[in-house]
Write a protein that holds these residues in place. Structure first.
Motif, PDB file in Angstrom:
ATOM      1  N   LEU A 173      49.022  71.144  42.000  1.00 40.75           N
ATOM      2  CA  LEU A 173      47.956  70.415  42.675  1.00 40.75           C
ATOM      3  C   LEU A 173      46.996  71.384  43.355  1.00 40.75           C
ATOM      4  O   LEU A 173      45.767  71.232  43.266  1.00 40.75           O
ATOM      5  CB  LEU A 173      48.537  69.440  43.704  1.00 40.75           C
ATOM      6  CG  LEU A 173      47.517  68.610  44.493  1.00 40.75           C
ATOM      7  CD1 LEU A 173      46.623  67.804  43.567  1.00 40.75           C
ATOM      8  CD2 LEU A 173      48.218  67.693  45.492  1.00 40.75           C
ATOM      9  N   VAL A 174      47.526  72.383  44.024  1.00 44.91           N
ATOM     10  CA  VAL A 174      46.673  73.374  44.685  1.00 44.91           C
ATOM     11  C   VAL A 174      45.809  74.099  43.657  1.00 44.91           C
ATOM     12  O   VAL A 174      44.615  74.341  43.885  1.00 44.91           O
ATOM     13  CB  VAL A 174      47.533  74.367  45.484  1.00 44.91           C
ATOM     14  CG1 VAL A 174      46.686  75.524  46.007  1.00 44.91           C
ATOM     15  CG2 VAL A 174      48.226  73.667  46.642  1.00 44.91           C
ATOM     16  N   ASP A 175      46.396  74.422  42.507  1.00 42.66           N
ATOM     17  CA  ASP A 175      45.640  75.111  41.461  1.00 42.66           C
ATOM     18  C   ASP A 175      44.496  74.246  40.953  1.00 42.66           C
ATOM     19  O   ASP A 175      43.377  74.739  40.724  1.00 42.66           O
ATOM     20  CB  ASP A 175      46.574  75.475  40.306  1.00 42.66           C
ATOM     21  CG  ASP A 175      45.851  76.212  39.178  1.00 42.66           C
ATOM     22  OD1 ASP A 175      45.453  77.367  39.403  1.00 42.66           O
ATOM     23  OD2 ASP A 175      45.696  75.638  38.090  1.00 42.66           O
ATOM     24  N   PHE A 176      44.748  72.948  40.778  1.00 45.39           N
ATOM     25  CA  PHE A 176      43.679  72.062  40.307  1.00 45.39           C
ATOM     26  C   PHE A 176      42.560  71.974  41.340  1.00 45.39           C
ATOM     27  O   PHE A 176      41.374  72.028  40.995  1.00 45.39           O
ATOM     28  CB  PHE A 176      44.220  70.671  40.002  1.00 45.39           C
ATOM     29  CG  PHE A 176      43.194  69.774  39.356  1.00 45.39           C
ATOM     30  CD1 PHE A 176      43.078  69.702  37.983  1.00 45.39           C
ATOM     31  CD2 PHE A 176      42.324  69.026  40.138  1.00 45.39           C
ATOM     32  CE1 PHE A 176      42.110  68.891  37.396  1.00 45.39           C
ATOM     33  CE2 PHE A 176      41.359  68.220  39.557  1.00 45.39           C
ATOM     34  CZ  PHE A 176      41.253  68.153  38.179  1.00 45.39           C
ATOM     35  N   ILE A 177      42.926  71.829  42.613  1.00 49.45           N
ATOM     36  CA  ILE A 177      41.904  71.761  43.661  1.00 49.45           C
ATOM     37  C   ILE A 177      41.063  73.032  43.655  1.00 49.45           C
ATOM     38  O   ILE A 177      39.834  72.988  43.743  1.00 49.45           O
ATOM     39  CB  ILE A 177      42.565  71.544  45.039  1.00 49.45           C
ATOM     40  CG1 ILE A 177      43.212  70.152  45.105  1.00 49.45           C
ATOM     41  CG2 ILE A 177      41.543  71.700  46.158  1.00 49.45           C
ATOM     42  CD1 ILE A 177      44.053  69.922  46.348  1.00 49.45           C
ATOM     43  N   ALA A 178      41.721  74.188  43.520  1.00 47.81           N
ATOM     44  CA  ALA A 178      41.017  75.471  43.574  1.00 47.81           C
ATOM     45  C   ALA A 178      40.135  75.693  42.360  1.00 47.81           C
ATOM     46  O   ALA A 178      39.016  76.214  42.483  1.00 47.81           O
ATOM     47  CB  ALA A 178      42.033  76.612  43.711  1.00 47.81           C
ATOM     48  N   ALA A 370      49.827  63.154  41.325  1.00 42.03           N
ATOM     49  CA  ALA A 370      48.383  63.339  41.445  1.00 42.03           C
ATOM     50  C   ALA A 370      47.905  64.520  40.604  1.00 42.03           C
ATOM     51  O   ALA A 370      46.843  64.465  39.980  1.00 42.03           O
ATOM     52  CB  ALA A 370      48.006  63.540  42.914  1.00 42.03           C
ATOM     53  N   ALA A 371      48.706  65.593  40.566  1.00 42.25           N
ATOM     54  CA  ALA A 371      48.324  66.770  39.768  1.00 42.25           C
ATOM     55  C   ALA A 371      48.206  66.404  38.295  1.00 42.25           C
ATOM     56  O   ALA A 371      47.266  66.834  37.608  1.00 42.25           O
ATOM     57  CB  ALA A 371      49.348  67.885  39.968  1.00 42.25           C
ATOM     58  N   TYR A 372      49.136  65.624  37.786  1.00 35.47           N
ATOM     59  CA  TYR A 372      49.066  65.188  36.393  1.00 35.47           C
ATOM     60  C   TYR A 372      47.858  64.276  36.169  1.00 35.47           C
ATOM     61  O   TYR A 372      47.124  64.408  35.179  1.00 35.47           O
ATOM     62  CB  TYR A 372      50.341  64.453  36.000  1.00 35.47           C
ATOM     63  CG  TYR A 372      51.510  65.357  35.681  1.00 35.47           C
ATOM     64  CD1 TYR A 372      51.342  66.518  34.938  1.00 35.47           C
ATOM     65  CD2 TYR A 372      52.791  65.057  36.129  1.00 35.47           C
ATOM     66  CE1 TYR A 372      52.406  67.349  34.639  1.00 35.47           C
ATOM     67  CE2 TYR A 372      53.872  65.884  35.836  1.00 35.47           C
ATOM     68  CZ  TYR A 372      53.664  67.029  35.095  1.00 35.47           C
ATOM     69  OH  TYR A 372      54.722  67.860  34.802  1.00 35.47           O
ATOM     70  N   PHE A 373      47.653  63.338  37.086  1.00 34.16           N
ATOM     71  CA  PHE A 373      46.540  62.392  36.938  1.00 34.16           C
ATOM     72  C   PHE A 373      45.210  63.133  36.902  1.00 34.16           C
ATOM     73  O   PHE A 373      44.307  62.789  36.137  1.00 34.16           O
ATOM     74  CB  PHE A 373      46.568  61.393  38.097  1.00 34.16           C
ATOM     75  CG  PHE A 373      45.689  60.189  37.901  1.00 34.16           C
ATOM     76  CD1 PHE A 373      46.126  59.110  37.167  1.00 34.16           C
ATOM     77  CD2 PHE A 373      44.421  60.144  38.464  1.00 34.16           C
ATOM     78  CE1 PHE A 373      45.324  57.986  36.988  1.00 34.16           C
ATOM     79  CE2 PHE A 373      43.607  59.034  38.300  1.00 34.16           C
ATOM     80  CZ  PHE A 373      44.060  57.952  37.552  1.00 34.16           C
ATOM     81  N   LEU A 374      45.088  64.157  37.726  1.00 32.98           N
ATOM     82  CA  LEU A 374      43.861  64.947  37.773  1.00 32.98           C
ATOM     83  C   LEU A 374      43.713  65.819  36.537  1.00 32.98           C
ATOM     84  O   LEU A 374      42.669  65.827  35.883  1.00 32.98           O
ATOM     85  CB  LEU A 374      43.858  65.814  39.030  1.00 32.98           C
ATOM     86  CG  LEU A 374      43.828  65.080  40.374  1.00 32.98           C
ATOM     87  CD1 LEU A 374      44.206  66.033  41.501  1.00 32.98           C
ATOM     88  CD2 LEU A 374      42.464  64.481  40.638  1.00 32.98           C
TER      89      LEU A 374
END
Length: 489
Positions: A173-178, A370-374
């Motif tokens: 999740l942090v990686d996707f946000i970044a 959430a990470a998968y959904f994103l």
């Protein structure tokens, strides 16, 4: 002894499938001690007839309860409470407890009594719910979210589901946000500069706790997000409300010796004003001169269906003095409570330590889902679908507001999901809201958004995120009619 079928009933407002409701009825009966070991359950046929459900539904519920050792199946005799079913605690009867504490003296701090807007829990039962921040179930992609949740429950993600991250967050999740979310706002940040939070409000609370003391001063917009005012009041810092204008927060009006400035530059809450680029630069200059920090709440930037959103204040920051607050709760669904803080590593380190002392981290399963959904593209598809729908509703709202003679006090430059309204002088929006409820209409009075509630007496907010386009005109017609028909003196 047999358990009477008359002790079973379905709650008409209960959530979940019929099977899960029946399972819950039986389990609660056992755990409360009403159903005891060895007692016989009604037959599946009889219970199905009593509840008005299919027999296979009752059979499936009983089978699941057998698998969980609540019930035991005894051949043709039927179902019984298992001999190894959980037992209720065996507490001796206790006399009624008396409260002899003087709580007016015992309470060290008070957190109640604010003027935060009341959100009706039954908002969806109203035909014209112009309430902000709720999800339209016709827009949300339930199937994809469910698929991502099941994927996060798989063996591959066992560690993400069960591990105690202590003070860390899900790396995916942090990686996707970044790599995806922040660059869209012109922000570059490393993992040590990002903290996942329980929504934007939790992020604001963490920022206030880390940055402010009783001796420090905070500047907030007026009107503003009411919960922020509550947070700062509880922190016991000195708070100065700064009236906003058509361009948002005026930098020159921020008092000297301000330590932290809280602002919503891209979409001022609740007036919807968007701060122009030159004012953003002026705000950064003003903060630099005062050696102040800025907390930027960048809510609803995804809802940019009218024009491209302005660059985030954080993207213009060259000093590291802007702390950025983002949230997925507004764009996914409010019950998710998932947001993030972005700031310099020393600040994030302290915010992380504070969070760990309260609840350690956001549940791993929620983060991984959430990470998968994103990452699988479902989020972008949802945003496009929501933007298209909100664009149409915005057009319908604009036309209907003009047709019914209602006055707009503020609307979003690039989109959003609400209009900031002004009723005629003398109209109290709190009383207006109360008189509209019997008309099946919900609005949000403006008083809680202002430091001085009297200033918001005739303001109110109309959101269109949760009301279908075909109901908007009729709902606004009722608002106009109630304003016109009542004596407000």
């Amino acid at each position: 002894m047999a358990i009477s079928v008359d002790t079973f009933f379905l709650d008409p407002v209960a959530q979940g499938t019929l099977q899960s409701q029946i399972q819950r009825i039986v389990a609660e009966g056992i755990l409360s001690g009403r159903f005891r070991r060895g007692e016989k359950l009604p037959s599946s046929r009889r219970l199905a007839e009593h509840l008005g459900v299919a027999r296979i539904t009752v059979t499936a519920a009983y089978t699941e309860l057998v698998a969980n050792d609540y019930l035991a199946a005894r051949g043709r005799s039927g179902y019984f409470v298992s001999d190894t079913a959980p037992e209720p605690p065996d507490f001796p009867p206790q006399p009624p407890q008396q409260d002899n504490i003087d709580w007016s003296r015992a309470l060290g701090q008070r957190f109640s009594g604010g003027v935060t807007p009341v959100k009706p829990q039954d908002w969806s039962s109203y035909r014209y719910p112009f309430v902000y921040g709720q999800t339209d179930p016709t827009l949300f992609d339930h199937a994809s979210w469910r698929q991502c949740a099941l994927q996060a429950l798989g063996q591959k993600d066992f560690a993400a589901l069960t591990s105690d991250y202590y003070d860390q967050d899900d790396p995916q999740l942090v990686d996707f946000i970044a790599r995806h979310t922040l660059p869209r706002r012109g922000i570059i940040a490393g993992p040590d500069e990002i903290l996942v939070t329980m929504g934007a409000q939790n992020a604001l609370w963490l920022a206030a706790q880390v940055l402010l003391t009783q001796r420090r001063q905070a500047a907030i917009e007026d009107p503003c997000y009411p919960a922020l005012r509550d947070i700062l009041t509880q922190s016991r810092c000195r708070v100065t409300p700064v009236p906003v204008d058509a361009d948002g927060l005026p930098p020159d009006a921020i008092p000297e010796r301000t330590d932290v400035i809280f602002t919503t530059p891209s979409h001022q809450c609740p007036t919807n004003a968007t701060m122009p680029l030159d004012r953003r630069q002026a705000l950064l200059t003003r903060a630099r001169e005062m050696e102040a920090l800025i907390v930027e709440d960048d809510y609803e930037f995804e809802m940019s269906f009218l024009a491209r959103p302005s660059p985030a204040l954080k993207s213009l920051d060259r000093d590291g003095r802007v702390i950025y607050v983002g949230s997925f709760s507004k764009s996914l669904f409010p019950g998710l409570r998932l947001g993030y803080l972005v700031g310099a590593a020393p600040f994030i380190r302290e915010a992380r330590a504070l969070r760990a002392s309260v609840f350690r981290h956001v549940p791993g399963h929620i983060q991984r889902t959430a990470a998968y959904f994103l990452s699988l593209g479902h989020y972008d598809s949802l945003i496009r679908r929501m933007s298209d729908t909100l664009r149409r509703r915005h057009e319908v709202m604009s036309d209907a507001i003009a047709r019914h003679g209602l006055q707009v006090s503020g609307r979003g430059v690039f989109g959003g999901s609400s209009f900031w309204m002004r009723a005629p002088d003398g109209v109290d929006s709190g009383a207006l809201a109360a008189r509209l409820k019997p008309e099946d209409v919900l609005i949000e009075p403006g008083q809680p958004f202002f430091a001085d509630p009297a200033r918001g007496r005739n303001h109110y907010r109309l959101a269109y995120s949760s009301i279908p386009s075909n109901r908007i005109d009729a709902g606004l017609a009722r608002i106009a009619a109630v304003i016109e028909a009542n004596d407000w003196t």
